[in-house]
Design a protein around this motif. Structure first.
Motif, PDB file in Angstrom:
ATOM      1  N   THR A  88       0.835  -1.198   0.000  1.00  0.00           N
ATOM      2  CA  THR A  88       0.000   0.000   0.000  1.00  0.00           C
ATOM      3  C   THR A  88       0.871   1.250   0.000  1.00  0.00           C
ATOM      4  OG1 THR A  88      -1.670  -1.198   1.259  1.00  0.00           O
ATOM      5  CG2 THR A  88      -1.854   1.199   1.188  1.00  0.00           C
ATOM      6  N   PRO A  89       0.689   2.145  -0.959  1.00  0.00           N
ATOM      7  CA  PRO A  89       1.491   3.376  -0.984  1.00  0.00           C
ATOM      8  C   PRO A  89       1.148   4.276   0.181  1.00  0.00           C
ATOM      9  CG  PRO A  89      -0.243   3.437  -2.658  1.00  0.00           C
ATOM     10  CD  PRO A  89      -0.255   2.054  -2.082  1.00  0.00           C
ATOM     11  N   PRO A  90       2.049   5.192   0.542  1.00  0.00           N
ATOM     12  CA  PRO A  90       1.791   6.095   1.682  1.00  0.00           C
ATOM     13  C   PRO A  90       0.559   6.954   1.428  1.00  0.00           C
ATOM     14  CG  PRO A  90       4.107   6.151   1.021  1.00  0.00           C
ATOM     15  CD  PRO A  90       3.382   5.391  -0.037  1.00  0.00           C
ATOM     16  N   LEU A  91      -0.033   7.425   2.528  1.00  0.00           N
ATOM     17  CA  LEU A  91      -1.184   8.318   2.425  1.00  0.00           C
ATOM     18  C   LEU A  91      -0.771   9.648   1.812  1.00  0.00           C
ATOM     19  CD1 LEU A  91      -2.747   7.696   5.950  1.00  0.00           C
ATOM     20  CD2 LEU A  91      -3.521   6.737   3.775  1.00  0.00           C
ATOM     21  N   LEU A  92      -1.722  10.269   1.136  1.00  0.00           N
ATOM     22  CA  LEU A  92      -1.493  11.571   0.517  1.00  0.00           C
ATOM     23  C   LEU A  92      -2.266  12.623   1.318  1.00  0.00           C
ATOM     24  CD1 LEU A  92      -0.313  13.201  -1.846  1.00  0.00           C
ATOM     25  CD2 LEU A  92      -2.411  12.711  -3.125  1.00  0.00           C
ATOM     26  N   PRO A  93      -1.574  13.461   2.123  1.00  0.00           N
ATOM     27  CA  PRO A  93      -2.280  14.458   2.942  1.00  0.00           C
ATOM     28  C   PRO A  93      -2.806  15.596   2.076  1.00  0.00           C
ATOM     29  CG  PRO A  93       0.091  14.681   3.207  1.00  0.00           C
ATOM     30  CD  PRO A  93      -0.115  13.490   2.328  1.00  0.00           C
TER      31      PRO A  93
END
Length: 399
Positions: free
Chosen positions: A60-65
């Motif tokens: 899972t790619p990192p979250l995008l704030p």
């Protein structure tokens, strides 16, 4: 002799692109190497990619704030999209909501990867003027990245008009109104109602480390006096109490019309408002001040002060916090979370002011603490003012 067909020989079909022949797991592994922004764009490449991205990839790619912007014109909503701003790349993103089968939607809050919206589930709700009555709305939880959604149990129409929605951990949802609160969790799959034992309507409630904090007006009808109250999520019916400490003094009298915003890190609450130039009820504000409360130490400190040149753009007709000397109505919205605060004003069109808790002050920048800057190219609609909330887009949660 038989006549030759005018259409010519039948066309030869070309083989599909090799990437479409890959096993599903292999394709997901390749896509997982991309950042989330690129994954969202990959959905537009073809139907095969769009169908593959309805579930989380293996890595899972990192979250995008992001900052999700709420459309200010509730009377004529744009039901199929919402705008967002990426503070890391200083760019704007557009999220389609056409996977939601509702006539209108209004995003209101979020938790990790999940977006919460009020939606009109009745076919009778169309784009009608504000003066016409509207049917009740349902609360929807969705993930715009995976394009999945779920309808929560029906609520009365008063909750959608007057309630403040807070999204908690593990799918919990709290709706706060003036006299009562509703609590929902997937484990009970229904709404539980609690009476609020607060002196006034909760103002700008925030959820920090499993507890709700809000401001309440405990003053007289002719003069507001703000006080901080808190309560754990599991104690909505009986756990409300004043959050105070001897030695705080007149910290709540310093700011006019304060609002709470969730700070960065754990156990931090920001209070934002106009800095009073005096203690009179009609005293004008000199600028905007941001105070930070460390809940672990129970101590307040000054976190930031808006540069005077920036504040002048909001100060016509009252400015942030009110009490200015100019004429006209200059409504200002304050919103944000996780250590960032944004300001949008009726007379500041096409841009917002932004303050970041983290980071050093740049060369030539005014203000005390944090970093102040303008966010440009914000879509505007006349005199209407945007509001917003933090949205961490990603695959982490599926409704």
């Amino acid at each position: 002799m038989p006549e030759e067909s005018e259409s010519g020989p039948p066309p030869v079909s070309s083989p599909p692109p090799p990437i479409l022949l890959l096993p599903h797991d292999s394709l997901l592994h390749i896509l997982s190497l991309l950042p989330l922004r690129q994954l969202v764009l990959c959905r537009l490449v073809c139907r095969h990619f769009a169908a593959s991205l309805t579930s989380p990839p293996p890595a899972t790619p990192p979250l995008l704030p992001l900052l999700a912007l709420r459309h200010p014109r509730h009377c004529y909503p744009h039901p199929h999209s919402f705008y967002s701003y990426d503070p890391l790349s200083d760019s704007h993103l557009h999220f389609p909501l056409d996977f939601l089968p509702f006539s209108s939607t209004s995003p209101i809050t979020s938790s990790t990867s999940l977006l919460y919206l009020w939606a009109s589930t009745s076919s009778a709700d169309t784009l009608t003027p504000c003066s016409q009555p509207k049917p009740p709305k349902s609360l929807i939880v969705s993930n715009p990245v995976t394009r999945r959604f779920k309808i929560l149990p029906q609520l009365g129409s008063a909750w959608s008009r007057h309630g403040t929605v807070l999204a908690g951990p593990a799918g919990a949802v709290i709706v706060l109104a003036e006299l009562a609160a509703l609590y929902y969790s997937p484990s009970i799959a229904t709404w539980r109602k609690f009476s609020l034992n607060l002196p006034s309507k909760p103002r700008s409630p925030v959820l920090v480390d499993g507890a709700i904090y809000t401001l309440c007006d405990v003053g007289a009808p002719w003069r507001s006096q703000w006080k901080l109250f808190g309560c754990g999520i599991e104690e909505l019916g009986s756990g409300w109490g004043a959050v105070e400490k001897e030695g705080w003094g007149d910290v709540f009298d310093v700011l006019k019309r304060p609002r709470l915003v969730r700070g960065g890190g754990e156990g931090r609450v920001l209070m934002v408002g106009g800095l009073r130039s005096g203690y009179g009820a009609e005293s004008p504000c000199s600028t905007v001040m941001i105070l930070r409360l460390d809940l672990g130490r129970m101590e307040w400190e000054e976190a930031g002060k808006m540069p005077l040149e920036m504040y002048r753009c909001f100060a016509i007709g009252g400015g942030v916090g009110g009490g200015g000397t100019g004429g006209g109505n200059n409504k200002v919205k304050v919103f944000g979370g996780e250590g960032r605060v944004w300001f949008s004003g009726r007379r500041v069109r096409g841009r917002m002011a932004m303050w970041e808790e983290a980071g050093e002050k740049g060369e030539g920048e005014e203000g005390d603490g944090g970093r102040w800057r303008w966010v440009e190219c914000v879509p505007g609609y006349g005199d209407f003012v945007y509001r917003g909330f933090v949205y961490n887009a990603g695959f982490a949660e599926i409704p």
